[in-house]
Design an enzyme around this catalytic site. Structure first.
Site, PDB file in Angstrom:
ATOM      1  CB  SER A  51      -0.931   0.014   1.208  1.00 26.66           C
ATOM      2  OG  SER A  51      -1.994  -0.856   0.965  1.00 26.66           O
ATOM      3  CE  LYS A  81      -3.768   0.664  -1.023  1.00 27.52           C
ATOM      4  NZ  LYS A  81      -4.478   0.204   0.193  1.00 27.52           N
ATOM      5  CE1 TYR A  91      -4.942  -1.169  -4.421  1.00 28.06           C
ATOM      6  CE2 TYR A  91      -5.386  -3.529  -4.429  1.00 28.06           C
ATOM      7  CZ  TYR A  91      -5.144  -2.362  -3.739  1.00 28.06           C
ATOM      8  OH  TYR A  91      -5.085  -2.375  -2.371  1.00 28.06           O
ATOM      9  CE1 TYR A 100      -4.984   0.981   4.426  1.00 28.76           C
ATOM     10  CE2 TYR A 100      -3.356  -0.207   5.718  1.00 28.76           C
ATOM     11  CZ  TYR A 100      -3.843   0.225   4.510  1.00 28.76           C
ATOM     12  OH  TYR A 100      -3.169  -0.112   3.382  1.00 28.76           O
ATOM     13  CB  VAL A 134      -0.079  -5.912   4.177  1.00 26.74           C
ATOM     14  CG1 VAL A 134      -1.334  -5.339   4.782  1.00 26.74           C
ATOM     15  CG2 VAL A 134      -0.221  -6.149   2.708  1.00 26.74           C
TER      16      VAL A 134
END
Ligand code: GLU
Length: 308
Positions: free
Chosen positions: A64, A67, A191, A243, A261
């Site tokens: 991530s 992102k 993605y 998150y 992760v």
């Protein structure tokens, strides 16, 4: 001012000795193969000095953290129109949660939860073939890190493609609201592959430098984004980068950061440094356990928290 090299080496030694290492992610089977004892850290200061220790040259799956860079590209492509497709509020929910999407008409809360990042990927993809969109993302990473050797770990991408049922559900659900423009398989393909980009702490810290220095790489003088955009990306990293652990990260570390992760975290000390840490064991919110502790220690010893 404490000596950065010394502090970074001390932290690597301390982290190596800690028994609490968190749990390596297993929901992407290929990630479960990573050595839970690995630890790397790289810090690049405003003058371009690199302080690194541990496994700072070992490539890991950035997941991530990608992102941050896809958000940068999507903002470059469509500007503020992006915000009609994705919000910028913390979600308070797990990274792969679907519940908010129903209440909020398929508009993800922010670009860093999975749903939001899939919507951002869809924006980059529009008008291109998946291969071209992925090529653009990879070229951007290579340019930022100044390293043409950066690649995608195809085994990780394939592993997630086989088992990414939640993400497939999120994308289909958003498609039903018209938030995804392209075929769901295409968007997810891009993605999964950008999440599977493999980089070392040193490469990642290099790639993040523009965020620490008002949108520019201070060594080359090259501008990546306007300073206002860099400031805003940092704001979203601070509020949404971990998150439902984002509040805790801001409280403990006090720096904008984005976790993945794979166990990596990119953190930004504005005006001072770009920092990457990697420790594969995760906490309950899916963020690197020792990575967070290492950053908390670094921010404290260097006096880098943005809150003073
Ligand atoms: N590729 C991962 C997923 O979509 C990214 C999650 C993360 O790194 O937090 O589940």
């Amino acid at each position: 001012m404490p000596n950065l090299d010394l502090v970074v080496n001390e932290i690597a030694d301390e982290m190596r000795q800690r028994p609490d290492r968190g749990e390596v992610a297993t929901y992407i089977p290929e990630l479960a193969r990573v050595d839970a004892n690995a630890f790397g850290i790289a810090v690049i200061d405003a003058d371009g000095n690199v302080a690194a220790a541990g496994d700072s040259d070992t490539s890991f799956s950035i997941q991530s953290i990608s992102k941050v860079f896809t958000l940068t590209l999507a903002l470059g492509k469509v500007g503020d129109r992006l915000w009609s497709r994705v919000g910028r509020e913390p979600s308070g929910s797990p990274f792969n949660s679907i519940v908010q999407l129903e209440r909020e008409q398929g508009i993800p809360r922010n670009p860093f939860i999975n749903a939001g990042a899939i919507a951002v990927t869809d924006v980059i993809l529009s008008g291109h073939q998946p291969r071209e969109a992925l090529g653009e993302i990879l070229r951007f990473m290579r340019f930022l890190a100044d390293d043409p050797a950066i690649t995608i770990d195809k085994a990780v991408a394939a592993s997630e493609q086989r088992t990414g049922f939640r993400n497939i559900a999120l994308a289909n659900y958003m498609k039903s609201f018209g938030v995804i423009e392209n075929p769901v398989d295409f968007t997810l393909g891009v993605y999964f592959h950008h999440c599977a980009i493999a980089m070392s702490c040193k490469q990642l810290a290099m790639a993040g430098r523009f965020l620490a220095h008002e949108g520019r790489n201070p060594s080359t003088g090259l501008s990546v984004v306007h300073r206002e955009r860099a400031r805003r990306i940092n704001a979203i990293m601070l509020t949404c980068g971990h998150y439902d652990g984002s509040g805790e990260f801001a409280y403990r570390v006090g720096l904008p950061g984005k976790s993945g992760v794979g166990g990596g975290i990119l953190a930004i000390a504005p005006g001072k440094a770009s920092i990457a840490v990697w420790a594969p064991g995760l906490d309950n919110a899916g963020n690197s356990h020792l990575g967070r502790i290492a950053l908390e220690t670094l921010a404290k010893r260097m006096g880098w928290s943005i809150f003073g």
